[in-house]
Scaffold this motif. Sequence first.
Motif, mmCIF file in Angstrom:
data_model
loop_
_atom_site.group_PDB
_atom_site.id
_atom_site.type_symbol
_atom_site.label_atom_id
_atom_site.label_comp_id
_atom_site.label_asym_id
_atom_site.label_seq_id
_atom_site.Cartn_x
_atom_site.Cartn_y
_atom_site.Cartn_z
ATOM 1 N N ASN A 138 0.835 -1.201 0.000
ATOM 2 C CA ASN A 138 0.000 0.000 0.000
ATOM 3 C C ASN A 138 0.875 1.258 0.000
ATOM 4 O O ASN A 138 1.495 1.584 1.012
ATOM 5 C CB ASN A 138 -0.906 -0.009 1.232
ATOM 6 N N PRO A 139 0.920 2.007 -1.100
ATOM 7 C CA PRO A 139 1.788 3.193 -1.162
ATOM 8 C C PRO A 139 1.262 4.366 -0.340
ATOM 9 O O PRO A 139 1.953 5.365 -0.173
ATOM 10 C CB PRO A 139 1.790 3.537 -2.666
ATOM 11 N N HIS A 140 0.026 4.260 0.165
ATOM 12 C CA HIS A 140 -0.548 5.353 0.943
ATOM 13 C C HIS A 140 -0.075 5.355 2.393
ATOM 14 O O HIS A 140 -0.288 6.318 3.119
ATOM 15 C CB HIS A 140 -2.073 5.283 0.917
ATOM 16 N N VAL A 141 0.533 4.256 2.842
ATOM 17 C CA VAL A 141 0.979 4.143 4.228
ATOM 18 C C VAL A 141 2.433 4.586 4.315
ATOM 19 O O VAL A 141 3.263 4.202 3.492
ATOM 20 C CB VAL A 141 0.825 2.693 4.740
ATOM 21 N N LYS A 142 2.756 5.394 5.326
ATOM 22 C CA LYS A 142 4.122 5.850 5.509
ATOM 23 C C LYS A 142 5.051 4.662 5.752
ATOM 24 O O LYS A 142 4.701 3.715 6.454
ATOM 25 C CB LYS A 142 4.208 6.822 6.684
ATOM 26 N N LEU A 143 6.247 4.742 5.181
ATOM 27 C CA LEU A 143 7.205 3.641 5.224
ATOM 28 C C LEU A 143 8.504 4.101 5.874
ATOM 29 O O LEU A 143 9.077 5.124 5.482
ATOM 30 C CB LEU A 143 7.477 3.152 3.798
ATOM 31 N N ILE A 144 8.947 3.364 6.905
ATOM 32 C CA ILE A 144 10.246 3.593 7.524
ATOM 33 C C ILE A 144 11.073 2.329 7.325
ATOM 34 O O ILE A 144 10.626 1.226 7.661
ATOM 35 C CB ILE A 144 10.112 3.908 9.026
ATOM 36 N N CYS A 145 12.265 2.478 6.751
ATOM 37 C CA CYS A 145 13.109 1.328 6.437
ATOM 38 C C CYS A 145 14.352 1.317 7.319
ATOM 39 O O CYS A 145 14.942 2.368 7.597
ATOM 40 C CB CYS A 145 13.528 1.351 4.963
ATOM 41 N N VAL A 146 14.741 0.121 7.728
ATOM 42 C CA VAL A 146 15.945 -0.079 8.535
ATOM 43 C C VAL A 146 16.853 -1.055 7.793
ATOM 44 O O VAL A 146 16.397 -2.122 7.366
ATOM 45 C CB VAL A 146 15.596 -0.647 9.922
ATOM 46 N N GLY A 147 18.136 -0.681 7.614
ATOM 47 C CA GLY A 147 19.054 -1.595 6.951
ATOM 48 C C GLY A 147 20.171 -0.884 6.211
ATOM 49 O O GLY A 147 20.305 0.341 6.275
ATOM 50 N N LYS A 148 20.951 -1.670 5.482
ATOM 51 C CA LYS A 148 22.142 -1.148 4.813
ATOM 52 C C LYS A 148 21.807 -0.249 3.637
ATOM 53 O O LYS A 148 22.469 0.765 3.399
ATOM 54 C CB LYS A 148 23.007 -2.314 4.326
ATOM 55 N N THR A 149 20.793 -0.644 2.851
ATOM 56 C CA THR A 149 20.492 0.072 1.612
ATOM 57 C C THR A 149 19.243 0.930 1.770
ATOM 58 O O THR A 149 18.153 0.391 1.995
ATOM 59 C CB THR A 149 20.278 -0.919 0.445
ATOM 60 N N PRO A 150 19.354 2.247 1.657
ATOM 61 C CA PRO A 150 18.173 3.105 1.756
ATOM 62 C C PRO A 150 17.166 2.778 0.654
ATOM 63 O O PRO A 150 17.550 2.438 -0.466
ATOM 64 C CB PRO A 150 18.741 4.521 1.583
ATOM 65 N N HIS A 151 15.897 2.875 0.995
ATOM 66 C CA HIS A 151 14.846 2.621 0.019
ATOM 67 C C HIS A 151 14.293 3.954 -0.473
ATOM 68 O O HIS A 151 13.963 4.834 0.328
ATOM 69 C CB HIS A 151 13.729 1.773 0.633
ATOM 70 N N GLU A 152 14.190 4.103 -1.795
ATOM 71 C CA GLU A 152 13.830 5.395 -2.377
ATOM 72 C C GLU A 152 12.425 5.859 -2.013
ATOM 73 O O GLU A 152 12.146 7.063 -1.998
ATOM 74 C CB GLU A 152 13.964 5.333 -3.901
ATOM 75 N N LYS A 153 11.526 4.928 -1.693
ATOM 76 C CA LYS A 153 10.151 5.312 -1.380
ATOM 77 C C LYS A 153 9.903 5.476 0.117
ATOM 78 O O LYS A 153 8.793 5.775 0.536
ATOM 79 C CB LYS A 153 9.182 4.279 -1.955
ATOM 80 N N ALA A 154 10.939 5.275 0.917
ATOM 81 C CA ALA A 154 10.783 5.373 2.369
ATOM 82 C C ALA A 154 10.672 6.832 2.806
ATOM 83 O O ALA A 154 11.355 7.710 2.270
ATOM 84 C CB ALA A 154 11.953 4.698 3.071
ATOM 85 N N TRP A 155 9.834 7.071 3.774
ATOM 86 C CA TRP A 155 9.767 8.406 4.372
ATOM 87 C C TRP A 155 11.026 8.663 5.194
ATOM 88 O O TRP A 155 11.524 9.779 5.267
ATOM 89 C CB TRP A 155 8.521 8.516 5.252
ATOM 90 N N ARG A 156 11.544 7.622 5.823
ATOM 91 C CA ARG A 156 12.760 7.734 6.615
ATOM 92 C C ARG A 156 13.549 6.428 6.520
ATOM 93 O O ARG A 156 12.969 5.353 6.606
ATOM 94 C CB ARG A 156 12.391 8.034 8.065
ATOM 95 N N ASN A 157 14.877 6.529 6.318
ATOM 96 C CA ASN A 157 15.749 5.358 6.300
ATOM 97 C C ASN A 157 16.672 5.406 7.507
ATOM 98 O O ASN A 157 17.266 6.457 7.805
ATOM 99 C CB ASN A 157 16.593 5.329 5.014
ATOM 100 N N CYS A 158 16.782 4.278 8.227
ATOM 101 C CA CYS A 158 17.604 4.202 9.430
ATOM 102 C C CYS A 158 18.647 3.107 9.269
ATOM 103 O O CYS A 158 18.305 1.974 8.910
ATOM 104 C CB CYS A 158 16.743 3.905 10.654
ATOM 105 N N PRO A 159 19.930 3.402 9.531
ATOM 106 C CA PRO A 159 20.970 2.371 9.425
ATOM 107 C C PRO A 159 21.000 1.481 10.666
ATOM 108 O O PRO A 159 20.368 1.771 11.682
ATOM 109 C CB PRO A 159 22.251 3.199 9.310
#
Length: 247
Positions: free
Chosen positions: A67-88
């Motif tokens: 669902n692209p309408h839900v905010k996305l926070i990603c954790v990991g080595k490679t940042p995700h382009e559609k994430a609202w926030r990326n965390c290492p």
Amino acid sequence: MPANTWVKVVGFSDVERHSLNTLFRLSDRFVPTYALWSREQPAQPNVILVDVDSYEGTMELESPLFNPHVKLICVGKTPHEKAWRNCPRPVDWHALVNSLDELFLPPAALDFDLDFDADTVPAELTPIGRKLVLLVGLNRDDALYMRARLSLAGITDVEDVDTAAIASERLAQRLYKLIVVSLELTDADPWALVEALMNDDAHTRSVIVATKAPTWPAMEHAERLGCAGLLEIPFTPQQVVDLIRRI
């Protein structure tokens, strides 16, 4: 008791899951109150937290059902382009909670002595992680149907009012991202309301009109005013889904 802000968690190690569960448990005395989302919940998640280094996380992000309408926070080595926030990694849990709060905690009002007109009501501050929707003039069954469809798209902050007068009061107090106006509205000219909404340069919103008697002139008029679309009542599921995806 505060309403839960549902967090869908995908991937992560057992140790990281334990840390997340502890954070969620500690938040139950505060606002926002975070809780782990599961498929058994009646509502869709408000935010998705994905471990991009995991197989489950990769499958989640590549799924056609994502669902692209839900905010996305990603954790990991490679940042995700559609994430609202990326965390290492290693995960800074304090920073992660701050990111969630940034999405769902309304900012504190600034105590400035601004020279507002006496009849001006400042709009309520709305967390950026939530999309507010206002339904105007729909009957009860149609409003319930729209609530259900919006909920499936991850949009759960929905209000419905019967009249344009009540809608005007709500619009003076809150910032809505989507407004659905029934062309069968009885206490005012619905097209006048739509035109006023579209001409309000101070706020960015989408407007959809709904009617039991769709006509080509009505569709063309909605398009000229800049509406996101026109819905026919009784609602057609695919038409509703397609319009929601454009918002």
